[in-house]
Design an enzyme around this catalytic site. Structure first.
Site, mmCIF file in Angstrom:
data_model
loop_
_atom_site.group_PDB
_atom_site.id
_atom_site.type_symbol
_atom_site.label_atom_id
_atom_site.label_comp_id
_atom_site.label_asym_id
_atom_site.label_seq_id
_atom_site.Cartn_x
_atom_site.Cartn_y
_atom_site.Cartn_z
ATOM 1 N N TRP A 148 0.840 -1.189 -0.092
ATOM 2 C CA TRP A 148 0.075 0.070 0.076
ATOM 3 C C TRP A 148 0.987 1.233 0.035
ATOM 4 O O TRP A 148 0.543 2.214 -0.587
ATOM 5 C CB TRP A 148 -1.008 0.124 1.163
ATOM 6 C CG TRP A 148 -1.924 -1.033 0.832
ATOM 7 C CD1 TRP A 148 -2.154 -2.190 1.519
ATOM 8 C CD2 TRP A 148 -2.873 -1.104 -0.340
ATOM 9 N NE1 TRP A 148 -3.375 -3.076 1.050
ATOM 10 C CE2 TRP A 148 -3.709 -2.434 -0.109
ATOM 11 C CE3 TRP A 148 -3.304 -0.332 -1.215
ATOM 12 C CZ2 TRP A 148 -4.678 -2.505 -1.030
ATOM 13 C CZ3 TRP A 148 -4.350 -0.412 -2.115
ATOM 14 C CH2 TRP A 148 -4.949 -1.803 -2.145
ATOM 15 N N ASP A 186 -1.646 6.845 6.079
ATOM 16 C CA ASP A 186 -2.578 6.017 5.588
ATOM 17 C C ASP A 186 -2.843 5.192 6.628
ATOM 18 O O ASP A 186 -2.161 4.190 6.870
ATOM 19 C CB ASP A 186 -2.265 5.448 4.299
ATOM 20 C CG ASP A 186 -3.206 4.231 3.830
ATOM 21 O OD1 ASP A 186 -4.164 4.178 4.378
ATOM 22 O OD2 ASP A 186 -2.935 3.593 2.691
ATOM 23 N N LYS A 231 -13.051 -1.041 6.535
ATOM 24 C CA LYS A 231 -12.150 -2.044 7.513
ATOM 25 C C LYS A 231 -12.966 -2.023 8.864
ATOM 26 O O LYS A 231 -13.933 -2.723 9.432
ATOM 27 C CB LYS A 231 -11.014 -1.952 7.778
ATOM 28 C CG LYS A 231 -10.131 -2.585 6.565
ATOM 29 C CD LYS A 231 -9.706 -1.555 5.464
ATOM 30 C CE LYS A 231 -8.762 -1.686 4.424
ATOM 31 N NZ LYS A 231 -8.863 -3.238 3.439
HETATM 32 N N1 PMP Z 1 -4.494 1.464 2.108
HETATM 33 C C1 PMP Z 1 -4.520 0.525 2.497
HETATM 34 C C2 PMP Z 1 -3.730 0.343 3.775
HETATM 35 C C3 PMP Z 1 -5.530 -0.519 2.299
HETATM 36 O O1 PMP Z 1 -5.474 -1.799 2.994
HETATM 37 C C4 PMP Z 1 -6.331 -0.086 1.139
HETATM 38 C C5 PMP Z 1 -7.273 -1.370 0.872
HETATM 39 N N2 PMP Z 1 -7.506 -2.395 1.166
HETATM 40 C C6 PMP Z 1 -6.163 0.917 0.513
HETATM 41 C C7 PMP Z 1 -5.046 1.964 0.876
HETATM 42 C C8 PMP Z 1 -7.028 1.435 -0.675
HETATM 43 O O2 PMP Z 1 -8.555 1.684 -0.282
HETATM 44 P P1 PMP Z 1 -9.516 1.753 -1.241
HETATM 45 O O3 PMP Z 1 -9.841 0.213 -2.012
HETATM 46 O O4 PMP Z 1 -10.840 2.195 -0.620
HETATM 47 O O5 PMP Z 1 -9.122 2.690 -2.232
#
Ligand code: PMP
Length: 360
Positions: free
Chosen positions: A102, A172, A196
């Protein structure tokens, strides 16, 4: 309906009382002859939901007054663009800790706006560790320092955060938002996809220190500019009303449980059960992550071979435990145990793990 234990990484299990309460008032909201999701977002009913959802975030984190809470569309992924576009001038510089899949996405998008200095690069250790926060510093002239508090795929989680001095720390927090007590005043900006610990997919929660709004330049288009949303209390356009409503229900439930202190305690109990099952398996299960940075939200583990991993996931499902397959990019197994996962769910899985290891 028999609810099963859902260990999915997100969207994921949500508190049953929140779902039940939403179901009860879904067709008719507060005697208005229509559903909340059929009402104008300018109605006083939705307005109350919108502000209560933001106030819950404020109360749970005891957020200082000079922080704004925003609800935006586009999930956490849109924040990979909005953060550099707003906080960094074009051609500027920022720092980033590369700790897994991520933070890599945040890096790739930020690098389209300016130069990204890797304050930490965990690729040599296959992203199975994290540095001592005290060893990290922001570079001079850096617009911000970005990190990912919990890598949902790799299962590594920061326990403490670096002190970046005057350089704003940006985090994030998608997969450990509202799961532990954190002093938010150490961050300039925090963002999280809701799906989450906080609610359904599609919405991102952004917490931004007000002085940083001054960085959002007029060259930005309206939606991509934080200042637009802050000035209108996230009502510049039609907000993701159903997602915000479910965030409110989910956070109300959390507040009733005892807030972040309770979330932290339950996360500890769940994760100790699962890491305990791994440690007690005489090597049958293996967690590749270094002990000091193991996530209490996403517990990743391997079995002796891929065949056994497949069998494990399938048999777990037969026993009403779903979502245990690791992310497709890394394989293995992963148990995501967010706020709404009962401790009994983790205990059931731990017992199943013991039994499966003994039989195989
Ligand atoms: N950052 C993290 C740490 C994530 O776990 C996720 C999704 N699993 C995201 C960003 C991306 O999120 P989204 O799918 O809502 O764009």
């Amino acid at each position: 309906m028999d609810r099963i234990f859902n260990f999915s990484a997100g969207p994921c299990t949500l508190p049953l009382p929140a779902l039940q309460s939403a179901a009860d008032e879904f067709l008719e909201y507060q005697g208005k002859g229509m559903s909340l999701i059929e009402m104008s977002h300018r109605s006083k009913e939705y307005d109350a939901v919108h502000h209560e959802a933001a106030d819950l975030v404020r109360r749970l984190y005891r957020l200082p007054d000079h922080y704004k809470v925003l609800f935006l569309g586009g999930g956490a992924s849109l924040q990979f663009s909005m953060v550099p576009m707003n906080l960094m001038q074009p051609g500027g510089r920022c720092d980033l800790a590369l700790t897994g899949a991520w933070s890599k996405k945040a890096l790739v998008d930020a690098a389209k706006i300016g130069t990204v200095n890797l304050a930490y690069d965990g690729s040599d250790e296959n992203f199975m560790s994290l540095p001592d926060p005290a060893s990290l510093a922001a570079g001079s002239g850096s617009a911000y320092f970005h990190l990912t508090s919990n890598e949902t795929i790799g299962g590594v989680q920061w326990q403490r955060f670096p002190d970046t001095g005057p350089v704003p720390l940006v985090c994030d927090m998608s997969s450990d938002f509202v799961s532990r007590r954190i002093d938010m005043s150490q961050f300039g900006l925090v963002y999280a996809g809701a799906q989450k610990n906080a609610g359904p997919a599609g919405a991102a929660i952004v917490i931004i220190r007000e002085d940083l709004l001054e960085r959002s330049g007029d060259h930005l288009t309206a939606y991509l500019n934080y200042a637009t949303h802050a000035a209108k209390d996230s009502m510049y356009n039609t907000p993701p009303v159903f997602a915000v409503y479910m965030i409110m229900k989910t956070l109300q439930w959390l507040e009733e449980q005892g807030g972040l202190e309770a979330a932290e305690r339950m996360a500890k109990e769940r994760s100790e059960l699962l890491y305990g099952a791994i440690a007690g398996s005489a090597g049958f299960y293996r967690c590749p992550v270094k002990e000091h940075c193991r996530s209490v939200m996403n517990i990743v583990f391997r079995l002796p071979d891929e065949q056994l991993e497949k069998k494990f996931v399938a048999e777990a499902l037969d026993n009403d435990m779903s979502g245990l397959k690791g992310h497709r990019s890394v394989g293995g197994c992963r148990a995501s145990v967010y706020n709404a996962m009962p401790v009994a769910g983790a205990r059931t899985l731990a017992e199943f793990m013991d039994d499966f290891a003994a039989r195989n």
